[in-house]
Design a protein around this motif. Sequence first.
Motif, PDB file in Angstrom:
ATOM      1  N   ASP A 133      -0.959  -0.924   6.297  1.00 39.34           N
ATOM      2  CA  ASP A 133       0.094  -1.861   5.892  1.00 39.34           C
ATOM      3  C   ASP A 133       1.457  -1.340   6.343  1.00 39.34           C
ATOM      4  O   ASP A 133       2.259  -2.072   6.922  1.00 39.34           O
ATOM      5  CB  ASP A 133       0.044  -2.055   4.377  1.00 39.34           C
ATOM      6  CG  ASP A 133       0.995  -3.127   3.871  1.00 39.34           C
ATOM      7  OD1 ASP A 133       1.338  -4.039   4.652  1.00 39.34           O
ATOM      8  OD2 ASP A 133       1.382  -3.070   2.684  1.00 39.34           O
ATOM      9  N   ASP A 135       0.857  -1.195   0.000  1.00 38.88           N
ATOM     10  CA  ASP A 135       0.000   0.000   0.000  1.00 38.88           C
ATOM     11  C   ASP A 135       0.887   1.237   0.000  1.00 38.88           C
ATOM     12  O   ASP A 135       1.663   1.450   0.919  1.00 38.88           O
ATOM     13  CB  ASP A 135      -0.899  -0.022   1.236  1.00 38.88           C
ATOM     14  CG  ASP A 135      -1.892   1.133   1.270  1.00 38.88           C
ATOM     15  OD1 ASP A 135      -1.819   2.028   0.412  1.00 38.88           O
ATOM     16  OD2 ASP A 135      -2.749   1.116   2.167  1.00 38.88           O
ATOM     17  N   LYS A 136       0.773   2.053  -1.017  1.00 41.74           N
ATOM     18  CA  LYS A 136       1.630   3.245  -1.149  1.00 41.74           C
ATOM     19  C   LYS A 136       0.907   4.531  -0.772  1.00 41.74           C
ATOM     20  O   LYS A 136       1.429   5.622  -0.967  1.00 41.74           O
ATOM     21  CB  LYS A 136       2.156   3.367  -2.590  1.00 41.74           C
ATOM     22  CG  LYS A 136       2.927   2.161  -3.075  1.00 41.74           C
ATOM     23  CD  LYS A 136       4.169   1.904  -2.261  1.00 41.74           C
ATOM     24  CE  LYS A 136       4.938   0.718  -2.849  1.00 41.74           C
ATOM     25  NZ  LYS A 136       5.975   0.241  -1.980  1.00 41.74           N
ATOM     26  N   SER A 137      -0.316   4.425  -0.230  1.00 45.01           N
ATOM     27  CA  SER A 137      -1.060   5.626   0.121  1.00 45.01           C
ATOM     28  C   SER A 137      -0.396   6.349   1.287  1.00 45.01           C
ATOM     29  O   SER A 137       0.323   5.758   2.084  1.00 45.01           O
ATOM     30  CB  SER A 137      -2.511   5.279   0.462  1.00 45.01           C
ATOM     31  OG  SER A 137      -2.569   4.503   1.631  1.00 45.01           O
ATOM     32  N   ASN A 184      -2.402   4.410   6.127  1.00 43.88           N
ATOM     33  CA  ASN A 184      -1.691   3.286   5.523  1.00 43.88           C
ATOM     34  C   ASN A 184      -1.404   2.236   6.602  1.00 43.88           C
ATOM     35  O   ASN A 184      -0.337   2.204   7.209  1.00 43.88           O
ATOM     36  CB  ASN A 184      -0.402   3.786   4.872  1.00 43.88           C
ATOM     37  CG  ASN A 184       0.267   2.727   4.041  1.00 43.88           C
ATOM     38  OD1 ASN A 184       0.090   1.543   4.280  1.00 43.88           O
ATOM     39  ND2 ASN A 184       1.054   3.159   3.068  1.00 43.88           N
TER      40      ASN A 184
END
Length: 102
Positions: free
Chosen positions: A56, A48-50, A54
Amino acid sequence: PTADIRLEMQRTMQNNAAVFRTQESLDEGVKEIDEVVERFHSDVKVSDKSLVWNTDLIETLELDNLLTQARQTMYSANRRKESRGAHAREDFPDRDDENWMK
């Protein structure tokens, strides 16, 4: 893999660094916790790059911290050749104030 590695770390600590410890269990624990840490460093990726909420990333950072603490606990318990408080060695039942209270 973060959840799998966290479970592996928990089992390693429960099986090898419980309240009552022996040299044999701690030696095995040092070996196992090193394997868990190595697996973390080689296998875990944050998908997950948000930048907002985030989970994760947060779980991975928390596990990194927990692994550091678990490794330090296992290594220090392995080197401490005495019983004191919650650190109880079945093979070293007595306190060693002479060497540890310096």
